[in-house]
Design an enzyme around this catalytic site. Structure first.
Site, short mmCIF file in Angstrom:
data_model
loop_
_atom_site.label_atom_id
_atom_site.label_comp_id
_atom_site.label_asym_id
_atom_site.label_seq_id
_atom_site.Cartn_x
_atom_site.Cartn_y
_atom_site.Cartn_z
N ASP A 53 -36.32 -31.93 104.33
CA ASP A 53 -35.95 -31.79 102.87
C ASP A 53 -34.42 -31.67 102.84
O ASP A 53 -33.91 -30.53 103.15
CB ASP A 53 -36.85 -30.76 102.46
CG ASP A 53 -36.67 -30.31 100.91
OD1 ASP A 53 -35.86 -31.11 100.32
OD2 ASP A 53 -37.37 -29.77 100.25
N SER A 66 -24.63 -46.69 95.84
CA SER A 66 -25.13 -47.65 94.47
C SER A 66 -23.94 -48.14 93.79
O SER A 66 -22.75 -47.68 93.81
CB SER A 66 -26.02 -46.93 93.56
OG SER A 66 -26.35 -47.54 92.40
N TYR A 98 -27.68 -39.68 87.76
CA TYR A 98 -27.59 -40.51 88.96
C TYR A 98 -26.24 -40.98 89.28
O TYR A 98 -25.62 -41.04 90.39
CB TYR A 98 -28.61 -41.85 88.58
CG TYR A 98 -28.66 -42.64 90.00
CD1 TYR A 98 -29.54 -41.89 90.96
CD2 TYR A 98 -27.96 -43.96 90.11
CE1 TYR A 98 -29.69 -43.01 91.95
CE2 TYR A 98 -28.37 -44.48 91.00
CZ TYR A 98 -28.99 -44.43 92.32
OH TYR A 98 -29.36 -45.05 93.44
N LYS A 138 -24.01 -40.58 92.91
CA LYS A 138 -23.55 -41.73 93.50
C LYS A 138 -22.29 -41.96 93.52
O LYS A 138 -21.42 -42.18 94.65
CB LYS A 138 -24.25 -43.19 92.97
CG LYS A 138 -25.74 -42.96 93.49
CD LYS A 138 -26.14 -42.75 94.83
CE LYS A 138 -27.46 -42.70 95.42
NZ LYS A 138 -27.73 -42.61 96.73
#
Length: 256
Positions: free
Chosen positions: A60, A138, A151, A155
């Site tokens: 994890d 990304s 997000y 990134k």
């Protein structure tokens, strides 16, 4: 070249597994680290079926202790550590005014914090091997995506983390690069479409492709294409490439 030990965090996911399979073809020893369960077991079985040495480790990435522990386990199993691929990731979209603290924490912990502490733990071993770190970022780490601020933050942080660590670790012989894919045919895309596409998940995916300059020719990137890109970056011939945020996105981050 043969026989390097590769640790892939998020190794049961689409890009992680594809990368494991591509590197396994070079007889590398593959460690897939991911949440425990059938998905991880199946991923390890797919790599083992190629004849490569492979093992699955429970991880994890939100836990610093777990990150440190899995690096030690990978090193002990493989006799060292040569390549670290950070492929774990989660997606979140929606209005910034509606983001809850636990959502922010999840995305930043998985996409950024986990990568940092895996790298931190791996540095002594990668230094000994003159190794390679690949962070899967990304296009959203290079340009902003409306409705995906959290997000993008995760990134974008990963991209600049990559650049900072490339400078710091260059004297140790470690190369660090970020691969920045556009929309890729993975389970994450299917999750996005189901979760955010309302009653028209296929329409959601069409809208994603509508942003690409290819127009009617637009398609999602294949995981094998990402894996081949990562494979190249792990080769001696890529020695000059470090500190780069490398787009593989059909030009979507090039501008409008």
């Amino acid at each position: 070249m043969a026989g390097r030990t590769v640790l892939i965090a998020g190794g049961a996911g689409g890009m992680g597994l594809a990368t494991g399979l591509r590197l396994a073809a070079d007889d590398e020893r593959i460690v897939l680290a991911d949440l425990p369960g059938a998905k991880l077991d199946e991923a390890v079985s797919k790599i083992a079926a190629t004849g490569a040495n492979a093992i699955g480790l429970r991880l994890d990435v939100r836990s610093v202790a777990a990150c440190r522990g899995v690096v030690d386990q990978a090193r002990e199993w493989g006799g060292g550590l040569d390549i670290l691929v950070n492929a774990a990731g989660v997606w979140l979209e929606g209005a910034a005014s509606e983001v809850r603290e636990e959502q922010w924490d999840l995305v930043l912990d998985v996409n950024l914090k986990g990568a940092f502490f895996l790298i931190s733990a791996a540095i002594p071993h990668l230094s000994a091997a003159q190794g390679v770190i690949i962070n899967i970022a990304s296009d959203a780490g290079i340009v902003g995506n409306s409705g995906a601020a959290v997000y993008c933050a995760s990134k974008g942080g990963l991209v600049l983390l990559t650049k900072a660590l490339a400078l710091e670790l260059a004297p140790h012989g470690i190369r660090v690069n970020a691969v920045c894919p556009g929309d890729t045919a993975t389970p994450m895309i299917e999750y996005q479409a189901r979760t955010y596409g309302g009653d028209d998940p296929d329409g959601y995916k069409r809208r994603l492709l509508g942003h690409y300059p290819q127009g009617e020719r637009a398609r999602f990137i294949g995981v094998e294409e990402i894996a081949s890109f990562i494979h190249y970056l792990c080769q001696p011939g890529a020695a000059p490439i470090t500190g780069a945020a490398l787009s593989i996105d059909f030009g979507i981050s090039a501008g409008y």
